[in-house]
Design an enzyme around this catalytic site. Structure first.
Site, mmCIF file in Angstrom:
data_model
loop_
_atom_site.group_PDB
_atom_site.id
_atom_site.type_symbol
_atom_site.label_atom_id
_atom_site.label_comp_id
_atom_site.label_asym_id
_atom_site.label_seq_id
_atom_site.Cartn_x
_atom_site.Cartn_y
_atom_site.Cartn_z
ATOM 1 N N ASP A 468 46.200 35.352 39.349
ATOM 2 C CA ASP A 468 46.079 36.548 38.524
ATOM 3 C C ASP A 468 44.675 36.569 37.935
ATOM 4 O O ASP A 468 43.940 35.581 37.985
ATOM 5 C CB ASP A 468 47.139 36.496 37.416
ATOM 6 N N ASP A 797 44.305 45.438 37.909
ATOM 7 C CA ASP A 797 43.130 46.203 37.500
ATOM 8 C C ASP A 797 42.634 47.093 38.625
ATOM 9 O O ASP A 797 42.915 46.882 39.800
ATOM 10 C CB ASP A 797 42.002 45.259 37.082
#
Length: 1204
Positions: A468, A797
């Site tokens: 992540d 994102d």
């Protein structure tokens, strides 16, 4: 409020400016929050207080239908997949069929009270070893067993019981986490306009809830209204997609009046929508209210586990509860994981059991034949007195009973004691991990934790890491470090890449002391590490800037006195510097909040970049202090001795940033009446929009942008233009028509009109911010890359943010060729309604094929490729017909970054890598959105960070910082796979390559065991057979020969263990030679047992029988040497002619060459690194080449000596 149809003086926001101002004068708002009285009123269910109409400012994020949709315009929700019906404010209708939906109670456990015992037992006996030992234990209960049943059952019970206890403990932790979440409270409508708190688990579909600031949403909700007048709210979705940037949500126009507790007394409506599904970014539904139908989309949906931010409260209606919610649809079941070594041991057991069965069959056939043919002639055995074991008339039955006896007797070919030892060793290894002080975070005091001991050795075999981003690699904190204004670079601070390059180069320089002093001065001057810095001006002159020590300011690491303390007014291009600071202070969507402690302001921004820019503007003298509906206010301070002047800038239009536009613009009118467009964005976008007269600083700015990029900094270009009143009025009229138009092409029309005004810009400069990675992240990634591990980043994102992080942590670098798989970037329409799935697949396959050919045709051996994929494209890439070509492309790339990835996609991608590469995968994350991939990977690592404990609870191991992953893998992982004292990254590859547990070694050890068995048996038989072994003439009986054989086994095994050891300490000596001594002590004690009750025929076997016999000791020495000489020859040959990495390191350390011969030591260290194209070392190497060139220009003599 005057609408656009009633007021002729329509402002650029779509409303009359004076009307907006009058509203604000009636209810002034500084956005810093509401007063205590207002808060009390809202707590009682009072009305809306926040009058900022963000929907009038945002251009793209808050597009809202201005008219009601009729039945023809509403979404068609016919057919399967769209059967959900929600009766708003009538939850009782959903407590019975056919509209009964799951409750809001969630459970992430593997077991419950009823299912634990059968499920856990089933899991344990899925292991072939346990199944075999269970069979052996059952056979030991029969009368033909040669051993006590306890000796078989007790070890099995220990192994199985220990494993089940660990499973129970882990599941209990999950249960307690579920209890904590289910017991959270939310404000819910109880009827008659009254709200009260209730546990999350009691929530039902159709309930009306009121969620307040900084609270999590308890279920998937439809937003009805918020504390802002136009129904806008801000949502943080970190737990869903890892993004910390705030998302803007907005309600329907029709539900805006639902802004008070009492109005829900008679409220009712109906929602028809899609069925539960895991898609986080899509939603299709209709809202039926007051005989009208409104189309719903994702911008009105508030998802469970996201958090309300910057908004006092919202009202919403529950659509999906519990396991129907999108976050739970993305969840995966807690798996039962087994290491690859354990799985391979199952195969070994199959082989050994087959071998055992053949031996037993051969023995039982021989026994049956002897019973039938020979037994009738053995008169001394009294063959007439038969039993079921010895019956010449039934040899087959006797042979079968002997088969059972043989299976038990020879069963130690698969020793259960080995498995008991393995379980104990694994627990001790876990203790080593838990108590490693080098993996304990100094700030929080959180240690590493091995939450399971089943996968210890798997840590030493990892091939691919899937990580992540937010909270794992980054702190989500931006630091303003450098800037370029009017072609001049400002900022003497250094990024992590620059500091590492300078240190590395300085350490390698081999110069005389005087020259080294000069070089040291050069590094100090260039990188500002020791007090002052040399700045090269535009005209070629150099000036020295003294660095002042100052208190740390969050978001601001800039150091350069030319701009600080108001000194920027002395710069040659002061007007350009001024407009640069104004762009930072004005071009944003942030909200200022008063900070009572400091007397200043803190900023609630949609992204950390914006917050860093505002802090920088404040430090430079332009402080953003207030926002109203139509204006922003900035306090400008031009000198430290002057009072600030508050200036107002009226907001005319705001065109926000998105991943397609890659820029943000704001049009304002200053106090002189001048209309100015301020713009910031990606340099590739801004530079294409410059006017001919606006390129004055382009060359120098591009140079600085490249330097900042090489230093691992995130860059944005800043530009502006002045607008004439007539030009602006004409454009704004067209812009308003596009903004209020209906139809699917509204967004495209808005983009077209926005692009018209965002042209002919004047370049001002560029910013460079450092995305603060967690401590030690670049170094950790570098070491892992050198160890040969592949690293993928999976993030929620947007693509630009992920790419910037890739540069920051050195997964990407300048010169690396980027392969971007995206439907939008390759000419495919962005709206799902205009593109078929097959067309999308064909387009993606073409991109994959082209990229694969590009890699294949690349001739430069040092060329590196990076694969970047967005979430929508990844959806197709994970389908059966595309996943194999996609995986092949990804494996060929040096680094892989996946953006806008949902939690379920993270898990699916992890499964693809695990199953497609057949290598060990490790997933690491810190949020609830990472749980799926943590559970799916062979090894799941949870980071106990700021996003809660969901990731930790689902993990196999937990650490507090990403940097500890290096030690967990390279030290503990390797130790658990093969114990060794000194570690190099290259040694780690012994695990992924499985050098110590491949079939070659397995069969080699099997062969070694067979050879040793033959030697021990036949040599001892030959030595002790047909001759006296002691002085009184006695021959050896079975007890004496058996004891001699077992003595040889003890010596042979322990000596071979000693030969396999890499180093010796007192612990090794104690256990190796202590084992031998324990055997002799046992013989003495066992032989001294009185009255033959215990010792039987072994009475005084050592002291009186074998001990005085020289043949016994000679046989022990001879047999032990015969067993170990072949192995000794093998390892001697290997060390001399084909040494492994750890052999080389052992010899270097033993002969102290690492101290005495530094040149050789550095050479070997360099060779030990795996060749990699990512990591800090690769970037530093590139930077070193640049620094060498710069150093040669400044000091030619030093440069020549260094080259020589």
């Amino acid at each position: 409020m005057v609408s656009t149809s009633r007021c002729r003086r329509v402002g650029v926001l779509g409303e009359c400016d004076s009307c907006l101002d009058s509203d604000l004068r009636l209810s002034p708002l500084l956005v810093a929050g509401v007063g205590s009285d207002a808060q009390k009123e809202m707590a009682r269910g009072g009305g809306r207080q926040d009058k900022l109409r963000w929907s009038k400012l945002y251009t793209f994020s808050c597009i809202r239908p201005q008219v009601l949709l009729d039945d023809e315009q509403s979404h068609s929700l016919q057919g399967p997949g769209y059967s959900r019906v929600v009766h708003c404010n009538q939850p009782k209708l959903h407590r019975k069929k056919p509209l009964r939906y799951p409750t809001n109670h969630i459970s992430t456990t593997k077991y419950n009270i009823i299912s634990f015992l059968p499920k856990a037992i089933f899991e344990q006996f899925r292991r072939v070893a346990n199944l075999y030992f269970l069979l052996a234990a059952i056979l030991s209960l029969t009368p033909v067993t040669p051993f006590s049943a306890v000796s078989m059952i007790a070890p099995l019970a220990f192994v199985v019981g220990l494993s089940m206890a660990k499973e129970a403990l882990e599941d209990w932790r999950r249960f307690m986490q579920d209890v904590k979440i289910n017991s959270r409270k939310v404000n819910i409508h109880r009827g008659e306009g009254h709200f009260g708190y209730r546990h999350w688990q009691k929530l039902c579909v159709g309930d009306i809830v009121k969620v307040e600031k900084d609270q999590f949403f308890p279920a998937d909700l439809l937003l009805l209204s918020s504390s802002y007048e136009d129904g806008i709210c801000y949502v943080e979705t970190m737990n869903l997609d890892g993004e910390t940037n705030l998302k803007v949500k907005r309600s329907l126009e029709a539900t805006l009046p639902l802004d008070d507790d009492l109005v829900f007394k008679n409220f009712s409506a109906k929602i028809r929508c899609e069925d539960p599904n895991p898609n986080l970014y899509t939603f299709v539904g209709n809202f039926e209210y007051k005989q009208q139908v409104y189309a719903l989309d994702p911008s009105q949906i508030l998802l469970r586990d996201s958090k309300l931010r910057n908004t006092t409260y919202v009202y919403g209606v529950v659509i999906f509860t519990g396991h129907d919610s999108k976050v739970m649809q993305n969840a995966t079941r807690s798996p039962s994981k087994r290491s690859k070594i354990e799985k391979k041991m199952d195969k070994i057991i199959y082989i050994l059991f087959t071998f055992l069965l053949l031996i037993s069959l051969f023995s039982s056939v021989g026994y049956a034949a002897k019973t039938k043919i020979g037994m009738p002639h053995w008169w001394y055995l009294q063959p007439n007195k038969t039993s079921y074991i010895y019956n010449a008339s039934k040899p087959a039955l006797s042979g079968f009973y002997h088969l059972v006896t043989a299976l038990i007797l020879y069963g130690y070919l698969i020793p259960i004691s080995l498995y008991v030892s393995i379980e104990v060793v694994k627990v001790l290894q876990a203790k080593f991990i838990n108590h490693d002080v080098h993996m304990c975070d100094e700030e929080t005091g959180k240690p590493a934790q091995a939450r399971t001991s089943n996968l210890n050795e798997e840590l030493g075999q990892v091939d691919t890491i899937l990580s992540d981003k937010t909270g794992t690699l980054t702190c989500n904190q931006m630091e303003f470090l450098k800037c370029s204004i009017a072609g001049v670079s400002y900022g003497v601070g250094s990024s992590e890449v620059e500091i590492a390059a300078a240190k590395h180069f300085a350490s390698e320089a081999s110069v005389t002391s005087e020259q080294h002093m000069n070089a040291q001065d050069f590094w100090e001057d260039t990188w500002g590490g020791f007090g002052s810095s040399e700045i090269e001006l535009e005209d070629g002159r150099s000036c020295w800037v003294k660095k002042q020590r100052r208190p740390a300011i969050k978001g601001f690491s800039f150091e350069d006195d030319r701009l600080m303390h108001g000194n920027w007014v002395k710069e040659p291009n002061v007007s350009t510097v001024h407009i640069f600071f104004r762009i930072l202070a004005i071009c944003h969507t942030a909200i200022p909040e008063s900070n009572e402690k400091t007397g200043g302001f803190t900023y609630e921004a949609e992204s950390p970049d914006e917050a860093a820019f505002l802090v920088a503007a404040r430090e430079f003298g332009l402080e953003f202090c207030k926002r109203t509906q139509s204006s922003v206010f900035v306090r400008e301070k031009y000198s430290s001795f002057e009072d600030p002047i508050e200036r107002e800038f009226k907001i005319l239009n705001l065109m926000e940033f998105n991943s397609k536009r890659k820029r943000m613009s704001i049009i304002v009118r200053d106090e002189t009446g001048q209309i100015i467009l301020l713009c910031k964005g990606a340099d590739s976008v801004i530079l294409d929009r410059l006017s001919k007269n606006g390129r004055m600083f382009e060359t120098d700015t591009i140079k600085h942008l490249n330097e900042y990029g090489e230093a691992g900094l995130r860059t944005l270009a800043l530009a502006f233009r002045f607008l004439e009143e007539s030009e602006y009025s004409a454009w704004n009229a067209e812009f308003l028509r596009a903004k209020t138009s209906m139809g699917n092409d509204r967004e495209a029309e808005l983009e077209r009109v926005s692009d018209i005004i965002e042209q002919d810009l004047i370049l001002v400069g560029a910013t460079a911010v450092e995305d603060k990675l967690q401590k030690g992240v670049p170094q950790c990634i570098d070491k892992l890359a050198q160890a040969g591990l592949k690293i993928w980043v999976l993030t929620g994102d947007k693509m630009e943010t992920a790419i910037n992080i890739g540069f920051a942590c050195s997964l990407l670098r300048q010169g690396m060729k980027q392969i971007c798989l995206s439907l939008v970037s390759h000419g495919m329409p962005s709206r799902d309604s205009t593109i078929t799935a097959q067309a999308a697949k064909d387009n993606i396959l073409m991109q994959i094929t082209d990229a694969a050919q590009l890699i294949e045709l690349e001739k430069d051996p040092n060329a590196a490729f990076a694969l970047i994929v967005d979430g929508k494209t990844l959806t197709y890439c994970l389908e059966d017909d595309l996943k194999n070509p996609f995986l092949s492309l990804a494996v060929d790339c040096a680094s892989v970054i996946c953006c806008r990835v949902s939690p379920k996609q993270k898990a699916m991608l992890t499964r693809l890598v695990k199953e497609g590469t057949r290598q060990t995968t490790l997933a690491i994350g810190d949020g609830a959105n990472d749980v799926g991939m943590i559970q799916e990977a062979d090894i799941g690592i949870g980071i106990s960070g700021v996003e809660g404990m969901q990731a930790v609870m689902a993990s196999d191991f937990s650490i507090s910082q990403f940097r500890f992953l290096e030690r967990l893998l390279v030290v503990h992982g390797h130790w658990c796979y093969k114990r060794i004292a000194q570690m190099f990254p290259a040694l780690y590859q012994q695990g992924p390559r499985n050098l110590f547990f491949d079939w070659y070694r397995i069969f080699g050890w099997m062969g070694n065991g067979i050879y040793s068995s033959i030697i021990i048996y036949f040599l001892n038989i030959h030595i002790f057979y047909n001759q006296a072994f002691c002085s009184d003439g006695h021959t050896a009986d079975m007890v004496a020969v058996g004891t001699a054989m077992f003595t040889c086994i003890i010596w042979a095994v322990n000596l071979q263990i000693a030969l396999t050891m890499s180093h010796f300490t007192w612990i090794q000596h104690l256990f190796v030679w202590g084992s031998v001594a324990t055997w002799y002590i046992f013989l003495v004690a066992y032989g001294m047992s009185s009255l033959h009750l215990i010792s039987g025929n072994s009475y005084q076997i050592l002291l009186e029988a074998l001990g005085p016999a020289p043949m016994y000791w000679a046989a022990t020495l001879l047999v032990t040497l015969a067993c170990n000489i072949p192995y000794l020859a093998h390892i001697s040959f290997q060390r001399a002619l084909n040494p492994l990495d750890h052999h080389v390191i052992q010899e270097i350390k033993y002969y102290k060459k690492d101290v005495e011969d530094q040149h050789m030591w550095k050479r070997e260290r360099s060779r030990a690194r795996q060749k990699t194209k990512i990591g800090l070392t690769v970037r530093v190497d590139a930077k070193i080449r640049q620094l060498r060139e710069k150093l040669q220009k400044k000091m030619p003599s030093l440069g020549n000596q260094t080259q020589s």
